[in-house]
Design a protein around this motif. Structure first.
Motif, PDB file in Angstrom:
ATOM      1  N   LEU A 226       3.794   1.442  -1.690  1.00  0.00           N
ATOM      2  CA  LEU A 226       4.741   1.414  -2.814  1.00  0.00           C
ATOM      3  C   LEU A 226       4.556   2.583  -3.782  1.00  0.00           C
ATOM      4  O   LEU A 226       5.520   3.058  -4.395  1.00  0.00           O
ATOM      5  N   LEU A 227       3.314   3.048  -3.929  1.00  0.00           N
ATOM      6  CA  LEU A 227       3.090   4.173  -4.853  1.00  0.00           C
ATOM      7  C   LEU A 227       3.870   5.393  -4.377  1.00  0.00           C
ATOM      8  O   LEU A 227       4.538   6.069  -5.176  1.00  0.00           O
TER       9      LEU A 227
ATOM     10  N   PHE B  99       7.651   4.877  -5.094  1.00  0.00           N
ATOM     11  CA  PHE B  99       8.108   5.075  -6.482  1.00  0.00           C
ATOM     12  C   PHE B  99       7.898   6.515  -6.962  1.00  0.00           C
ATOM     13  O   PHE B  99       8.618   6.984  -7.845  1.00  0.00           O
ATOM     14  N   ARG B 100       6.928   7.219  -6.378  1.00  0.00           N
ATOM     15  CA  ARG B 100       6.829   8.662  -6.666  1.00  0.00           C
ATOM     16  C   ARG B 100       8.097   9.370  -6.168  1.00  0.00           C
ATOM     17  O   ARG B 100       8.663  10.228  -6.843  1.00  0.00           O
TER      18      ARG B 100
ATOM     19  N   GLY C 199       0.802  -1.223   0.000  1.00  0.00           N
ATOM     20  CA  GLY C 199       0.000   0.000   0.000  1.00  0.00           C
ATOM     21  C   GLY C 199       0.833   1.269   0.000  1.00  0.00           C
ATOM     22  O   GLY C 199       0.325   2.351  -0.327  1.00  0.00           O
TER      23      GLY C 199
END
Lengths: 407, 157
Positions: B51-52, B55-56, B49
């Protein structure tokens, strides 16, 4: 668990024509583990996700959320073939798109002004191109002549339409141009490894794709501007009509006659190649296909060496002649995408992004940029300095006034 | 010294991506020492949850799809620090600047600041701090650009 990650991985794997075992081998993962990830029955680590994204040729962000532009870029690349996806130009477009997504997710959006563009859906490619060229000639009049036209058009596109124009040299790269037509991040890319006239035509061609809102996938990657599809023909027709308006060519031929000097003057002023102009003469039915082919067989570059003769160069100045003679070895300057750069600067100040992406956009070293930013400056202090009374209280000699190094 | 410094904080102190980066250089003496340092505890595995955000941040640090593991360890640490109101220790100028802007000036420190804190706590002498900082530089690692080229013991008081 983030929903749909597994489904996205599976969808992209299948689109790439890979079996689960193939992908598992590529990333050094147990096939059972991959199956569990694809079925959302196992969490995926960041390093695993990075490996999977790399193997699938997509951004990790495209696996984690519905990021249409990143997915579309991968789809367009697959359709265009491996030759285009392996190059540095494509990688750079992907990087710019990822940066756009991060800035957008933080509320720093692009705001293109395309509301007044005529809707040409349903029109033939030729009528649509003509309608868009008429609109562009009104909205984006290029007042500069010759080699200045490229920079002038790029400026106009950014200033008037708020579209990003990205120009950079990628030597040996198969990608000559690209257009992101997605309205959330419209961007025109020109690979400036080619001579300036070709770059000008490519820029106008990509503008045609964006104005016509071509391609349901939102991205067009161009290897050659060959007119192999209706969309490509339309973009070419738009570029020709916009850069070489019928009335300009017809009136010049009417005034100056069918002389080599007329062709030279038109080529110089419009900033196009002899080849583009000859094709345009045929487009406009001023010459037929045979005449086009015979004119195309002329070695215009060799003839350009003779242009110092006033009877050949016509109205083109000596300065213009030398510019024309060096045109084939002249390339447009690198140009970062201006709208994205403004958004990135704002994102940097707000802590949305770090200095590295900003330095990459500008084309400088991040440490150098940090040096420049290290001395914090208060804008109120600057205003205070500017508004202070610094009128001279004592007589300073010219030597005083011109001492020191002004840079 | 680091163990003593970190004992003042609840942890966790590193993440799985950081450990992976170190594992890639296993065999180098400093990497082996870190992997053997029990006081660092178990590296955190960032939840799917989060990870977004990771990576942003990876893109924000200059990473891209071409090399999706570049800056991944830093990105995980910053994402966790942001979520759990933690802080970052880094000598990377760009990462330091980014965390300062994103999380605030009190959420990031560098090696010199760790050494100063250790001196202030009485864990080491200023001369020892100087020796450690010099050893860092002599091993080919760099300290942040704002620190002078020549460090004296006084610099750590």
């Amino acid at each position: 668990m983030q929903p749909h990650i597994g489904a996205r991985i599976k969808q992209l794997r299948e689109a790439a024509g890979l079996r689960a075992s193939d992908l598992a081998d590529l990333v050094g993962m147990d096939a059972t583990a991959l199956s569990k990830i694809e079925n959302d029955r196992r969490n995926v680590k960041s390093t695993e996700l990075a490996d999977l994204a790399k193997a699938l040729g997509v951004s990790p962000l495209a696996l984690l959320a519905d990021e249409p532009i990143l997915s579309k870029l991968s789809v367009a690349a697959r359709r265009a073939g491996n030759g285009l996806t392996m190059g540095a130009a494509y990688d750079e477009l992907m990087r710019l798109s990822e940066l756009h997504v991060v800035l957008s997710d933080a509320g720093i959006h692009a705001s293109p002004d395309l509301a007044s563009v005529p809707d040409v859906r349903g029109q033939s490619w030729f009528d649509g191109a003509e309608a868009l060229a008429r609109w562009a000639n009104t909205k984006l009049p290029i007042t500069s002549d010759g080699d200045q036209r490229f920079a002038s058009l790029a400026d106009k596109i950014e200033e008037v339409l708020s579209l990003d124009v990205f120009v950079q040299e990628f030597e040996g790269d198969a990608l000559s141009g690209a257009a992101i037509t997605d309205r959330s991040f419209p961007l025109l890319f020109v690979n400036s490894t080619h001579p300036r006239p070709r770059c000008l035509f490519t820029l106008a061609h990509e503008l045609g794709h964006v104005l016509a809102n071509h391609n349901g996938d939102g991205i067009t990657l161009d290897r050659e501007l060959s007119g192999s599809t209706e969309d490509e023909r339309m973009a070419n027709a738009f570029a020709a009509s916009f850069l070489m308006p019928s009335e300009t060519i017809r009136s010049r031929i009417e005034e100056d006659g069918r002389e080599p000097s007329t062709l030279v003057a038109l080529t110089y002023e419009l900033g196009v190649s002899f080849e583009s102009l000859i094709y345009r003469l045929h487009n406009l039915r001023i010459i037929n296909a045979e005449g086009r082919d015979q004119l195309m067989s002329v070695n215009w570059r060799q003839l350009a060496l003779l242009l110092n003769n006033p009877s050949l160069r016509g109205n083109v100045s000596k300065f213009g002649v030398s510019k024309l003679q060096s045109r084939d070895s002249s390339r447009p300057a690198r140009r970062p995408p201006g709208v994205l750069l403004r958004r990135a600067s704002s994102g940097y100040v707000k802590g949305v992004i770090g200095v590295q992406p900003l330095a990459d956009l500008v084309g400088t070293d991040s440490e150098l940029m940090l040096d420049q930013f290290s001395q914090k400056q208060d804008i109120d202090q600057v205003i205070g300095i500017l508004k202070s009374d610094f009128s001279q209280q004592t007589d300073e000699t010219p030597e005083d006034l011109f001492s020191g190094t002004p840079f | 010294m680091l163990e003593s410094f970190l004992a003042n904080y609840p942890g966790p102190f590193w993440t799985d991506a950081v450990r992976s980066e170190i594992l890639e250089n296993i065999g180098d003496e400093p990497c082996n020492e870190i992997l053997a340092a029990s006081f660092l505890g178990t590296p955190v595995v960032v939840g799917t949850g989060d990870l977004l955000d990771v990576f942003r941040i990876q893109v924000a640090l200059g990473g891209s799809a071409k090399d999706p593991k570049q800056h991944l360890g830093e990105a995980e640490c910053i994402a966790l620090a942001d979520k759990d109101h933690g802080g970052i220790i880094t000598d990377d100028n760009a990462a330091y600047d980014f965390v300062e802007r994103r999380l605030g000036t009190n959420r990031v420190i560098d090696t010199i600041e760790v050494l100063r804190a250790s001196v202030a706590n009485g864990d080491i002498e200023p001369s020892q701090a100087q020796q450690i900082a010099d050893a860092v530089r002599n091993s080919g690692r760099s300290l942040r650009r704002e620190h002078p080229t020549t460090l004296t013991a006084e610099y750590f008081r």
